[in-house]
Design a protein around this motif. Structure first.
Motif, PDB file in Angstrom:
ATOM      1  N   LEU A  60       0.882  -1.230   0.193  1.00  0.00           N
ATOM      2  CA  LEU A  60       0.316  -0.062   0.053  1.00  0.00           C
ATOM      3  C   LEU A  60       1.076   1.270   0.230  1.00  0.00           C
ATOM      4  O   LEU A  60       0.221   2.347  -0.874  1.00  0.00           O
ATOM      5  N   LEU A  61       2.172   1.467   0.655  1.00  0.00           N
ATOM      6  CA  LEU A  61       3.333   2.808   0.926  1.00  0.00           C
ATOM      7  C   LEU A  61       3.415   2.280  -0.113  1.00  0.00           C
ATOM      8  O   LEU A  61       4.571   3.723  -0.081  1.00  0.00           O
ATOM      9  N   GLY A  62       3.560   1.858  -1.100  1.00  0.00           N
ATOM     10  CA  GLY A  62       4.802   1.343  -2.006  1.00  0.00           C
ATOM     11  C   GLY A  62       6.060   0.914  -2.077  1.00  0.00           C
ATOM     12  O   GLY A  62       7.213   1.323  -2.566  1.00  0.00           O
ATOM     13  N   ARG A  63       6.241   0.005  -0.700  1.00  0.00           N
ATOM     14  CA  ARG A  63       7.634  -0.154  -0.353  1.00  0.00           C
ATOM     15  C   ARG A  63       8.054  -1.278  -0.583  1.00  0.00           C
ATOM     16  O   ARG A  63       6.889  -2.088  -1.489  1.00  0.00           O
ATOM     17  N   GLU A  64       9.671  -1.763  -0.363  1.00  0.00           N
ATOM     18  CA  GLU A  64       9.768  -3.112  -1.192  1.00  0.00           C
ATOM     19  C   GLU A  64       8.996  -3.970   0.008  1.00  0.00           C
ATOM     20  O   GLU A  64       8.449  -4.354   0.543  1.00  0.00           O
ATOM     21  N   VAL A  65       8.362  -5.084  -1.084  1.00  0.00           N
ATOM     22  CA  VAL A  65       7.354  -6.316  -0.394  1.00  0.00           C
ATOM     23  C   VAL A  65       8.459  -7.256  -0.540  1.00  0.00           C
ATOM     24  O   VAL A  65       9.183  -7.736  -1.404  1.00  0.00           O
ATOM     25  N   PRO A  66       8.658  -8.368   0.887  1.00  0.00           N
ATOM     26  CA  PRO A  66       7.484  -7.765   1.427  1.00  0.00           C
ATOM     27  C   PRO A  66       8.838  -7.319   2.901  1.00  0.00           C
ATOM     28  O   PRO A  66       9.847  -7.319   2.579  1.00  0.00           O
TER      29      PRO A  66
END
Length: 403
Positions: free
Chosen positions: A22-28
């Motif tokens: 949702l926040l556009g950060r690295e996943v996972p």
């Protein structure tokens, strides 16, 4: 109108993907992320982003309650924002819990203060004198237990389980299939001695396995009990779950949880709005403090299907989730690319972009681009805002109730 920088709360039951995505950060994410908090909770207040730096929203409310909350809001709530908005992402079940009414919270808080119980005590029930109603709206398929099922349906479920030692408990409710019977059965199950529980639970779990293999009418309920039994072995809350409505919410569907409603979120991502309180009474599915006598004073044994809302269409592109709570109101905005919606308000608001991208503009000439996962603080003193969608966009709007 100002962008917010919000706290992410890391709890073991959280997701490593939902909030990060949702926040556009690295996943996972490197660890489970359970909740994104938007508001002025003292434990983790949002920070307002300004050209000269960040300011705590909590501090702004204290400095200018009328400008931030409006005259009516400041008169009622002082310098306290009455609601907290969250994105909740559960990969594992939360505890089985209920929240007190305002009267119960005030009484319980006063009693614990008089007893000198430290605020950080692990056995403290009441952290403040406030009610904690809440509403959760699904962003993804969202699974929950909430409210006591109609007794006749629960009797049918329990009788479908081939667990001979559980039969006396089933017949306890069958003999009195009403709220009083539910209270009696729930009290019996939740207070079973551990030795009795350790003997009974495996038999119930085995019966649930057989029910699932036979494709019985209560497949989802039995699968849930099996999952809870694996996650919380020997926990009385596993048996209590047999008495509750098992819900699967589709995106946009919501449930309102008033005082006394016994519930547990199981899996999924949703937008949650709640009164700005920390009062939780747990009865199982948790290693945390459980106070059964106090819980029994709070629980509401009203039974039947749990109402599921899709929102009332209050304007083109705007759906509002109605509740009796004076602390909050949640609305959902669904806008096609290029569509506009004027957002009027007489009190404070938080806007969250859950999907897409929106441009905000007001009559003072201020404009703001809001990306997915970002949120905006709109104090009461600000003029109305026009929201324009750059692409198909979904927003959530949190504000105080309208009573």
């Amino acid at each position: 109108m100002e962008l917010l920088h919000n706290a992410v709360r890391a709890y073991a039951w959280g997701s490593r993907t939902a909030i990060a995505e949702l926040l556009g950060r690295e996943v996972p994410a490197p660890h489970p992320e359970a909740e994104l908090w938007m508001g002025a909770h003292p434990g983790d207040p949002s920070r307002v982003l300004r050209p000269d730096g960040e300011r705590s929203l909590l501090d702004l409310l204290v400095e200018d309650p009328v400008g931030q909350l409006g005259a009516r809001g400041a008169d009622r709530w002082g310098s306290r924002l009455p609601f907290l908005l969250k994105v909740l992402a559960a990969d594992e079940p939360l505890s089985l819990q209920a929240h007190p009414s305002a009267e119960q919270a005030a009484r319980g808080f006063a009693a614990e203060e008089a007893a000198g119980l430290p605020m950080d005590s692990s056995v403290r029930n009441y952290k403040d004198p406030s009610a904690k109603p809440e509403l959760v709206c699904a962003l993804t398929e969202f699974h929950a237990l909430a409210g006591f099922r109609a007794p006749d349906r629960t009797v049918a479920l329990l009788r479908s389980l081939e667990a001979p030692d559980f039969a006396p408990y089933t017949e306890l409710l069958a003999a009195q299939p009403d709220e009083s019977g539910l209270r009696a059965l729930f009290t019996t199950l939740i207070t079973l001695p551990q030795t009795a529980l350790d003997a009974l639970l495996p038999q119930v779990l085995d019966a649930c396995v057989l029910h699932v293999k036979a494709h019985g009418d209560f497949d989802l309920e039995c699968r849930t009990v099996l999952e809870l039994g694996e996650a919380y072995p020997g926990d009385a809350g596993v048996l209590a779950a047999l008495l509750l409505n098992r819900l699967v919410l589709r995106p946009g569907e919501a449930i309102y949880l008033p005082a006394g409603n016994l519930h547990a979120y199981l899996h999924g991502t949703g937008v949650e709005i709640l009164a700005n309180s920390d009062n939780v009474l747990r009865c199982g599915l948790t290693p945390k403090h459980v106070d059964v006598p106090e819980l029994m004073r709070v629980l509401d044994f009203a039974c039947g299907d749990m109402p599921v809302q899709t929102g009332e269409r209050t304007a083109p592109g705007l759906w509002t989730y109605r509740t009796p709570s004076p602390e909050f109101e949640l609305s959902r905005l669904e806008l096609d690319a290029g569509a506009q919606l004027r957002v009027d308000h007489s009190g404070p608001q938080i806007l969250l972009v859950a999907q897409g991208r929106a441009r905000l503009a007001n009559s003072s000439g201020a404009t703001l681009l809001v990306e997915r996962g970002h949120s905006v603080w709109l104090p009461a003193s600000d003029p109305a805002v026009v929201v324009t969608a750059d692409e198909p966009t979904r927003l959530f709007r949190a504000t105080a109730g309208t009573d």
